[in-house]
Motif scaffolding. Structure first.
Motif, PDB file in Angstrom:
ATOM      1  N   PHE B 170       0.871  -1.179   0.000  1.00  0.00           N
ATOM      2  CA  PHE B 170       0.000   0.000   0.000  1.00  0.00           C
ATOM      3  C   PHE B 170       0.911   1.234   0.000  1.00  0.00           C
ATOM      4  N   ALA B 171       0.796   2.046  -1.023  1.00  0.00           N
ATOM      5  CA  ALA B 171       1.504   3.335  -1.057  1.00  0.00           C
ATOM      6  C   ALA B 171       2.966   3.214  -0.639  1.00  0.00           C
ATOM      7  N   ASP B 223      -3.188  11.004  -1.925  1.00  0.00           N
ATOM      8  CA  ASP B 223      -2.119  10.798  -0.941  1.00  0.00           C
ATOM      9  C   ASP B 223      -1.166  11.982  -0.999  1.00  0.00           C
ATOM     10  N   SER B 224      -1.014  12.677   0.148  1.00  0.00           N
ATOM     11  CA  SER B 224      -0.215  13.908   0.129  1.00  0.00           C
ATOM     12  C   SER B 224       1.273  13.635  -0.057  1.00  0.00           C
ATOM     13  N   GLY B 255      -6.435   8.559   0.442  1.00  0.00           N
ATOM     14  CA  GLY B 255      -5.263   9.158   1.057  1.00  0.00           C
ATOM     15  C   GLY B 255      -4.225   8.126   1.476  1.00  0.00           C
ATOM     16  N   HIS B 256      -3.458   8.467   2.507  1.00  0.00           N
ATOM     17  CA  HIS B 256      -2.313   7.639   2.917  1.00  0.00           C
ATOM     18  C   HIS B 256      -2.599   6.835   4.189  1.00  0.00           C
ATOM     19  N   SER B 257      -3.808   6.959   4.727  1.00  0.00           N
ATOM     20  CA  SER B 257      -4.067   6.440   6.082  1.00  0.00           C
ATOM     21  C   SER B 257      -4.650   5.031   6.060  1.00  0.00           C
TER      22      SER B 257
END
Lengths: 278, 278
Positions: B170-171, B223-224, B255-257
């Motif tokens: 993931f990311a 995703d920042s 997002g990234h969470s």
């Protein structure tokens, strides 16, 4: 209402919001999950009331409700468990009273009566805000919760049977007037006259004639609070005597934590969704 | 090995354990979920490596892996992200270095080289402990992770292609030698000679001839950290040039969470389970 955060999850939006509460005399934070079906119209709303020490975030982080809420088209609202702020009276070394332990009552005893009015917040103030700000069909509401929040869900359903179509609980405090961890809190919030406690006690409310269509309760057999704190048998006896259907499942080996709650979250959401269909 | 806690969840056991790590020179805590199928024999094991600031508990609380792991019969292991303890050198005001930010490397630079040996811990020491203490079939291992832990999963898979049958992320941090949040950490852990960094950089490892059967990556478009920190396009280019199949899904609006991770956890577990079948 101010938005603290929104995150996409399971195709919907998990938001966290804050608004000034007149009932509690402080800012109150709450979480709302809006599933993707909201793009097509208003949706039923399911209230989740949390247990001692929790905020809105415990079930948001650990409850695993979004997958099913997104599948079933349910808006899930997760309020805080007490008023907050430096001006709110508290006993900081007592996890069973004060902040994090509002017990969903309207306190009548000073100094707590100025802020600890969670019953009014949950049953009156927050529903009005929700109806203004979110695509909720207020004719289709269900309520559930865990432990102290299971007590809150059952008592609020018993006192508002026309508002809620469904009610369930994970390991609810069934008889708080007699349990060790709730009796001192009830005394401080509501005063020494135990008759006044009956309005916030599931077993007493049923004895006093309040009714609800049906309850669904899951309870772990390895829950360390089972015997004194929770007392599901007393809820069973009260429901039997009153003719209220109670589906009580004793879950072998499960404890009191979100490892237990998340395991059975799907069953509860499906149960509510069925009762909240149009 | 000492047991910190065990909780029944989804019919299995979510445990948290601690053991003295020789590699890291400190006690290391980790989480293991053992599904109910373990009663019948050894099971495949899936390693989840977490991201910056995390411990073993973030994914245990928020990752929503137990439902599928219990369905598919996977043991899921969630290690910590760095050595711990008051004697471990740290930069307490820097969330991108030191405790919570081990980057799954074996540091070579003092004073960090005494403890920051997460590569050896994950690839050598913890697997030996797992094989002794849990019903794991070490011939069927998969690895995945998030962000810094996605970097860890991909680099460890590239360096140990015979040990792991499957790898996803993931990311993930794809090119840590050039990203703003990892470059200073690599310099402090591995020294100023950037050639030594290539052994822990997914894109560099692929350029240098390391191969793996296939990668599966989910990345949120909201995703920042996407552009500088994560750089999935550079992983795509490296995989294309090397002929490594990469299933890269850009997930619109995520997002990234853990709101993102939990949404796609099921897809990843099913993907691993298929590759870990007997």
């Amino acid at each position: 209402m101010k938005t603290i955060s929104t995150d996409k999850s399971y195709g919907g939006t998990q938001g966290v919001y804050v608004d000034r509460s007149e009932a509690c005399g402080c800012d109150m934070t709450f979480a709302v999950f809006v599933p993707p079906q909201a793009a097509k119209g208003k949706l039923p709303v399911l209230w989740y009331l949390s247990g001692l020490t929790c905020t809105h975030s415990n079930v948001m982080d650990k409850g695993e409700y979004r997958r099913l809420a997104a599948e079933l088209g349910l808006i899930v609202v997760c309020p805080d468990t007490s008023p907050r702020g430096d001006h709110v009276p508290d006993e900081s070394d007592n996890w069973q009273f004060g902040k994090g332990a509002g017990f969903y009552v309207d306190a009548t005893e000073p100094p707590f009566s100025a802020n600890y009015r969670m019953y009014s917040y949950i049953t009156d103030e927050l529903p009005r805000l929700l109806a203004e700000e979110f695509p909720v069909d207020m004719d289709r509401q269900g309520i559930f919760g865990h432990s102290m929040g299971g007590h809150g869900a059952i008592t609020i359903a018993l006192k508002n049977p026309d508002r809620f179509r469904s009610c369930s609980a994970f390991a609810p405090i069934s008889h708080p007037s007699v349990s060790g961890w709730s009796k001192p809190a009830f005394r401080k919030y509501l005063g020494p006259d135990e008759k006044s406690w009956r309005a916030y006690d599931a077993c007493s409310l049923i004895e006093d004639g309040h009714r609800f269509s049906q309850f669904f309760v899951d309870q772990g057999t390895a829950d360390s609070f089972l015997e004194d704190g929770l007392r599901p048998d007393e809820l069973r006896q009260a429901c039997e005597a009153a003719g209220i259907p109670l589906k009580l499942r004793m879950q072998e080996g499960y404890g009191h934590s979100y490892f237990f709650i998340s395991t059975f979250m799907e069953d509860h959401l499906r149960w509510h969704a069925q009762k909240l269909e149009k």
